[in-house]
Design a protein around this motif. Sequence first.
Motif, PDB file in Angstrom:
ATOM      1  N   TYR A  53      75.540  86.805  15.289  1.00  0.00           N
ATOM      2  CA  TYR A  53      75.989  87.031  13.878  1.00  0.00           C
ATOM      3  C   TYR A  53      74.983  87.867  13.230  1.00  0.00           C
ATOM      4  O   TYR A  53      74.327  87.683  13.262  1.00  0.00           O
ATOM      5  N   GLU A  59      68.134  86.050   8.304  1.00  0.00           N
ATOM      6  CA  GLU A  59      68.243  84.921   9.651  1.00  0.00           C
ATOM      7  C   GLU A  59      68.959  85.962  10.638  1.00  0.00           C
ATOM      8  O   GLU A  59      69.585  86.550  10.665  1.00  0.00           O
ATOM      9  N   ILE A  61      70.963  84.663  13.354  1.00  0.00           N
ATOM     10  CA  ILE A  61      72.363  83.861  14.411  1.00  0.00           C
ATOM     11  C   ILE A  61      72.727  83.733  15.829  1.00  0.00           C
ATOM     12  O   ILE A  61      73.343  84.771  15.969  1.00  0.00           O
ATOM     13  N   GLU A  63      74.732  82.493  19.389  1.00  0.00           N
ATOM     14  CA  GLU A  63      75.263  80.879  19.908  1.00  0.00           C
ATOM     15  C   GLU A  63      75.874  81.344  21.131  1.00  0.00           C
ATOM     16  O   GLU A  63      76.133  82.036  21.853  1.00  0.00           O
ATOM     17  N   ARG A  99      74.394  76.432  18.098  1.00  0.00           N
ATOM     18  CA  ARG A  99      74.260  77.548  17.156  1.00  0.00           C
ATOM     19  C   ARG A  99      72.870  77.222  17.269  1.00  0.00           C
ATOM     20  O   ARG A  99      72.815  76.204  16.200  1.00  0.00           O
ATOM     21  N   THR A 101      70.107  79.144  14.700  1.00  0.00           N
ATOM     22  CA  THR A 101      69.955  79.984  13.301  1.00  0.00           C
ATOM     23  C   THR A 101      68.166  80.062  13.014  1.00  0.00           C
ATOM     24  O   THR A 101      67.257  79.033  12.996  1.00  0.00           O
ATOM     25  N   LYS A 103      65.883  81.066  11.160  1.00  0.00           N
ATOM     26  CA  LYS A 103      65.307  81.613   8.969  1.00  0.00           C
ATOM     27  C   LYS A 103      64.784  81.227   8.141  1.00  0.00           C
ATOM     28  O   LYS A 103      63.974  79.457   8.463  1.00  0.00           O
ATOM     29  N   TRP A 160      78.366  70.477  13.693  1.00  0.00           N
ATOM     30  CA  TRP A 160      78.416  71.757  12.937  1.00  0.00           C
ATOM     31  C   TRP A 160      79.829  71.257  12.390  1.00  0.00           C
ATOM     32  O   TRP A 160      80.121  70.403  12.013  1.00  0.00           O
ATOM     33  N   THR A 163      73.014  69.894  11.296  1.00  0.00           N
ATOM     34  CA  THR A 163      71.814  70.439  11.505  1.00  0.00           C
ATOM     35  C   THR A 163      70.820  70.033  11.999  1.00  0.00           C
ATOM     36  O   THR A 163      70.220  68.325  11.805  1.00  0.00           O
TER      37      THR A 163
END
Length: 459
Positions: A53, A59, A61, A63, A99, A101, A103, A160, A163
Amino acid sequence: MWPYLNKAICKTAQEIAKPIIAENTAKYKIDSVEFETLTLGSLPPTFQGMKVYVTEEQELIMEPCLKWAANPNVTVAVKAYGLKATIQIVDLQVFALPRITLKPLVPTFPCFAKILVSLMEKPHVDFGLKLLGADVMAIPGLYRFVQETIKKQVASMYLWPKTLEVPIMDPSKASKKPVGILLVKVVRAQNLRKKDLLGKSDPYVKLKMSDDKLPSKKTTVKRSNLNPEWNEDFKFVVTDPETQALEVNVFDWEQVGKHEKMGMNSVLLKDLPADETKVTTLDLLKTMDPNDVQNEKSRGQLTLELTYKPFKEEDMEKEGTEGADVVEKAPDGTPAGGGLLHVIVHEAQDLEGKHHTNPYAKIIFKGEEKKTKVIKKNRDPRWEDEFEFVCEEPPVNDKLHVEVLSKAPKKGLIHGKETLGYIDISLADVISNKRINEKYHLIDSKNGQIQIEMQWRTS
């Protein structure tokens, strides 16, 4: 990598299990619980696909679709009441859609400060459990019960939007965010050496923070004066008080030709007490080499008043724990009602010059001009350059002028620098919302856009 990951995961699992086992063996009067064998096997997990994404935040992201048909060898021996039972896990299968991430993204290796992991749906976990050589999972109803229990337990922890957060490094140190402000008053110079053949010198002072790509700040020029008085104030943003220094250079202004250097020196920020004004008189040197014999000759002195105003520690900690959306506080000593305008020029897209496209961005705020680096031959440049403007009062009625230009490939060509577009951004929304991160369509550009993040920091 799997053989190494296998060993690392097993070692971590044993360390996690040790206190849990110790607690429960005493509770249930069990003599011991030990791993006789612990390996996840030779078959690694595989990623069957990946979604990525794109967001306007710092960041990444991802999946991935994770599938793992494993051949583990996990044998646990339980001793109680003089008996020993051996339990073995076999034929492990895991299907999960996590997922991941990373960041915030930072310019320091490994280039991200945290890993956040969530599960987008309940995972599927299948395995066999052998007790004394018999498959326990063959017992009617037990298989479904174990399956549902595992799914619920894992889902309650990481489904989700919950986290698992794994800190990698301190994001404020990694991205060199401001930690305070240095207030500098250039008071006076004394006994400067005469540089001009006719008349006295025309001195001025240039000041700069080490490790800072911004241009130097300058005092006014004092004509024909070897003992000039300035009493001029300057402000500098500090990102690392342990390593940074204030660099000062005194020059003799010349109407024609190069300005001649009269002397130099520096002040280490780590030598300055916090929130206290320190008056220091520096001997002007020829070079910063401590072994240079030319430094023994007197070149005059420069007197400065220095005050380092750090951010409050509790504000820094709060910012670090609450994430990237929280706006940092400005340091104590910021003018009453004032603050710090923090501008990040992230990137631009679909830029197009008539004769060349070597873009850089120019930011003008209240007459103060700052520039990003030049990126050659790129219609979609990513700068990630940050700038600071110290304000005496909230700039609610002011605008930030951002202009994108293209630098000519070589000097002297027929085609000089070109304007690729501009935008005037009203700062009223930034002051009220504290933070804005948006893409703006550039005026006088066909399709050009620029992404700019602005933060208003107050004490």
